[in-house]
Write an enzyme that holds these catalytic residues in place. Structure first.
Site, PDB file in Angstrom:
ATOM      1  N   GLU A 143      55.162  41.586  32.958  1.00 61.24           N
ATOM      2  CA  GLU A 143      55.410  42.490  34.102  1.00 61.24           C
ATOM      3  C   GLU A 143      54.128  43.116  34.636  1.00 61.24           C
ATOM      4  OE1 GLU A 143      58.536  45.085  32.687  1.00 61.24           O
ATOM      5  OE2 GLU A 143      59.913  43.416  32.398  1.00 61.24           O
ATOM      6  N   ASN A 184      54.993  36.582  31.951  1.00 59.49           N
ATOM      7  CA  ASN A 184      56.438  36.749  32.121  1.00 59.49           C
ATOM      8  C   ASN A 184      56.694  37.896  33.103  1.00 59.49           C
ATOM      9  OD1 ASN A 184      59.169  36.177  31.038  1.00 59.49           O
ATOM     10  ND2 ASN A 184      59.080  38.227  30.150  1.00 59.49           N
ATOM     11  N   HIS A 220      66.908  38.404  35.773  1.00 53.25           N
ATOM     12  CA  HIS A 220      67.952  39.434  35.686  1.00 53.25           C
ATOM     13  C   HIS A 220      68.620  39.521  37.063  1.00 53.25           C
ATOM     14  CE1 HIS A 220      66.722  40.693  31.728  1.00 53.25           C
ATOM     15  NE2 HIS A 220      65.475  40.824  32.137  1.00 53.25           N
ATOM     16  N   GLU A 248      65.012  35.557  30.345  1.00 52.36           N
ATOM     17  CA  GLU A 248      65.846  36.734  30.066  1.00 52.36           C
ATOM     18  C   GLU A 248      67.111  36.719  30.932  1.00 52.36           C
ATOM     19  OE1 GLU A 248      63.575  40.395  30.302  1.00 52.36           O
ATOM     20  OE2 GLU A 248      61.805  39.472  29.411  1.00 52.36           O
ATOM     21  N   ASP A 250      70.437  37.131  32.701  1.00 55.42           N
ATOM     22  CA  ASP A 250      71.744  37.791  32.684  1.00 55.42           C
ATOM     23  C   ASP A 250      72.178  38.016  34.128  1.00 55.42           C
ATOM     24  OD1 ASP A 250      70.225  40.114  33.300  1.00 55.42           O
ATOM     25  OD2 ASP A 250      70.463  40.966  31.298  1.00 55.42           O
TER      26      ASP A 250
HETATM   27  O1  G3I Z   1      63.861  52.432  18.746  1.00 62.43           O
HETATM   28  C1  G3I Z   1      64.371  53.631  19.356  1.00 62.43           C
HETATM   29  C2  G3I Z   1      65.192  54.384  18.363  1.00 62.43           C
HETATM   30  O2  G3I Z   1      64.365  54.842  17.319  1.00 62.43           O
HETATM   31  C3  G3I Z   1      65.863  55.573  19.083  1.00 62.43           C
HETATM   32  O3  G3I Z   1      66.746  56.212  18.199  1.00 62.43           O
HETATM   33  C4  G3I Z   1      66.658  55.098  20.294  1.00 62.43           C
HETATM   34  C5  G3I Z   1      67.248  56.264  21.084  1.00 62.43           C
HETATM   35  O4  G3I Z   1      67.379  55.925  22.444  1.00 62.43           O
HETATM   36  O5  G3I Z   1      65.788  54.391  21.139  1.00 62.43           O
HETATM   37  C6  G3I Z   1      65.236  53.230  20.522  1.00 62.43           C
HETATM   38  O6  G3I Z   1      64.432  52.555  21.427  1.00 62.43           O
HETATM   39  C7  G3I Z   1      65.099  51.874  22.456  1.00 62.43           C
HETATM   40  C8  G3I Z   1      64.779  50.391  22.313  1.00 62.43           C
HETATM   41  O7  G3I Z   1      65.356  49.689  23.404  1.00 62.43           O
HETATM   42  C9  G3I Z   1      65.288  49.782  21.013  1.00 62.43           C
HETATM   43  O8  G3I Z   1      66.675  49.877  20.968  1.00 62.43           O
HETATM   44  C10 G3I Z   1      64.614  52.397  23.770  1.00 62.43           C
HETATM   45  O9  G3I Z   1      65.047  53.738  23.944  1.00 62.43           O
HETATM   46  C11 G3I Z   1      65.139  51.533  24.896  1.00 62.43           C
HETATM   47  O10 G3I Z   1      64.491  51.942  26.096  1.00 62.43           O
HETATM   48  C12 G3I Z   1      64.798  50.088  24.637  1.00 62.43           C
HETATM   49  O11 G3I Z   1      65.307  49.334  25.699  1.00 62.43           O
HETATM   50  C13 G3I Z   1      64.845  47.994  25.788  1.00 62.43           C
HETATM   51  C14 G3I Z   1      63.935  47.849  27.006  1.00 62.43           C
HETATM   52  O12 G3I Z   1      63.559  46.501  27.160  1.00 62.43           O
HETATM   53  C15 G3I Z   1      62.650  48.618  26.862  1.00 62.43           C
HETATM   54  O13 G3I Z   1      61.882  48.112  25.808  1.00 62.43           O
HETATM   55  C16 G3I Z   1      66.065  47.093  25.947  1.00 62.43           C
HETATM   56  O14 G3I Z   1      66.841  47.144  24.742  1.00 62.43           O
HETATM   57  C17 G3I Z   1      65.613  45.656  26.224  1.00 62.43           C
HETATM   58  O15 G3I Z   1      66.725  44.877  26.555  1.00 62.43           O
HETATM   59  C18 G3I Z   1      64.666  45.662  27.411  1.00 62.43           C
HETATM   60  O16 G3I Z   1      64.189  44.355  27.590  1.00 62.43           O
HETATM   61  C19 G3I Z   1      63.342  44.159  28.728  1.00 62.43           C
HETATM   62  C20 G3I Z   1      62.315  43.123  28.354  1.00 62.43           C
HETATM   63  O17 G3I Z   1      61.627  43.499  27.180  1.00 62.43           O
HETATM   64  C21 G3I Z   1      61.341  42.879  29.493  1.00 62.43           C
HETATM   65  N1  G3I Z   1      62.057  42.564  30.715  1.00 62.43           N
HETATM   66  C22 G3I Z   1      63.106  43.478  31.099  1.00 62.43           C
HETATM   67  C23 G3I Z   1      64.100  43.662  29.967  1.00 62.43           C
HETATM   68  C24 G3I Z   1      65.228  44.584  30.364  1.00 62.43           C
HETATM   69  O18 G3I Z   1      64.751  45.881  30.627  1.00 62.43           O
END
Ligand code: G3I
Length: 331
Positions: A143, A184, A220, A248, A250
């Site tokens: 990104e 990506n 997406h 990715e 969906d």
């Molecule tokens: O790990 C913490 C945990 O300790 C805490 O208790 C919890 C409370 O909210 O948060 C956890 O972190 C979360 C993490 O996912 C792991 O579950 C973050 O808040 C949350 O923002 C994070 O979201 C991910 C997001 O990327 C940001 O990294 C999504 O699951 C994931 O599907 C999404 O994937 C991205 C790709 O990497 C890049 N392209 C877009 C795609 C969708 O946004």
């Protein structure tokens, strides 16, 4: 050579995980993959039956691996890599250089450009080094672009300049020459300003001999709104000699989803997959999760959901058939 297959497999890889018969010019091992957030048994059952590639949805992001400086947490990423090895699945590494989900210490440490270069190289060396030979493709840079095609003003761009992309790829290739190294991004599926910016950078990097091997199109989508230029756009990258992958996929739906929308979603899964497979260097299609029970969509797009091929009870939706039809064009 074709990797050994599990004796029980579903339609998505249909016993020919390399799809070698579809497009002779394509990479030898095309992949059908899924992102994995956690591993409750129903998810891994579907993963093992249907897919031959897996991506860590979060476990290989920098904040997960090195939350504080020099203090590593490999447990979740190791579990995923070990699971894949035990089930003949390839692993896509995701992701090394991103503006998001970084630990706070690189941004807060007031580091000079030279120190930040050293920090970034160590991160890349460490992650690639740990999984050397076990990952077939890495999303090295994620990104990096704005919607208008300019480079996103991240910590990396701001402090290191746009040369950070070439450096990250070179360092990655030096750390492990085996994986295909990717840039990506999202909203680059259409022929638009953002994909033009990436196309121009990719061309420059290749002209400079930088080890860029592939472009990941996140894909997406919103139901019924696949860009009509998608296949031609993927082809122009493929024509540069690069692999192209859907990384990715969906397709989100305004909730509650109607049966007409679920049918349209199935068509969208099929079309998106065909758009990649129809291009000579398409290396695979990965869906961003398996079940609607675990999807990033509802938490990010209020009012939307139902984006994945399985419903929250692990029942195959019409989208499963669309994906299957797209992956098995001669079926
Ligand atoms: O790990 C913490 C945990 O300790 C805490 O208790 C919890 C409370 O909210 O948060 C956890 O972190 C979360 C993490 O996912 C792991 O579950 C973050 O808040 C949350 O923002 C994070 O979201 C991910 C997001 O990327 C940001 O990294 C999504 O699951 C994931 O599907 C999404 O994937 C991205 C790709 O990497 C890049 N392209 C877009 C795609 C969708 O946004």
């Amino acid at each position: 050579m074709r990797p050994p297959r599990s004796p029980v497999h579903g339609n998505l890889t249909a016993g020919r995980g390399d799809w070698g018969d579809v497009a002779p010019a394509s990479p030898p091992h095309r992949r059908s993959g899924a992102a994995l957030r956690n591993r409750p048994p129903p998810v891994t059952t579907v993963l093992n039956r249907e897919f031959n590639s897996v991506t860590a949805e979060n476990a290989m992001k920098w904040d997960a691996l090195e939350p504080s400086r020099n203090s590593y947490n490999w447990a979740a990423a190791d579990r995923l890599v070990n699971h894949a090895a035990a089930h003949n699945q390839g692993v896509r590494g995701h992701t090394l250089v991103w503006h998001y989900q970084n630990p706070s210490w690189p941004a807060n440490g007031n580091f000079s450009a030279s120190e930040l270069n050293t920090i970034l190289r160590k991160h890349i060396d460490t992650a690639l080094g740990r999984y050397k030979g076990k990952i077939y493709a890495w999303d090295v840079v994620n990104e990096a672009f704005n919607e208008d095609g300019s480079m996103r003003n991240s910590l990396w761009q701001g402090k290191l300049g746009s040369g950070y992309v070439a450096n990250a790829l070179r360092w990655g290739h030096a750390a492990d020459p085996s994986p295909k190294l990717y840039i990506n991004d999202y909203n680059i599926e259409a022929d638009n300003a953002k994909s033009d910016g990436l196309y121009n950078l990719a061309r420059q990097l290749l002209a400079q001999g930088v080890p860029l091997h592939g472009i990941g199109f996140q894909a997406h989508f919103v139901v019924g709104r696949l860009p009509s230029s998608m296949k031609a756009n993927l082809k122009r990258f493929s024509d540069l000699g690069l692999e192209v992958s859907i990384t990715e996929l969906d397709v989100r739906i305004p909730m509650p989803a109607s049966s007409a929308e679920l049918a349209q979603q199935s068509t969208d899964y099929k079309t998106a997959t065909e758009n990649c497979l129809g291009v000579p260097r398409c290396a695979g299609v990965t869906v961003w999760g398996i079940t609607d029970k675990y999807s990033w969509v509802p938490g990010t797009f209020s009012g939307y959901g139902a984006a994945l091929p399985y419903n929250g009870s692990y029942g195959a939706k019409p989208a499963y058939q669309g994906l299957s039809d797209g992956l098995n064009p001669q079926a």
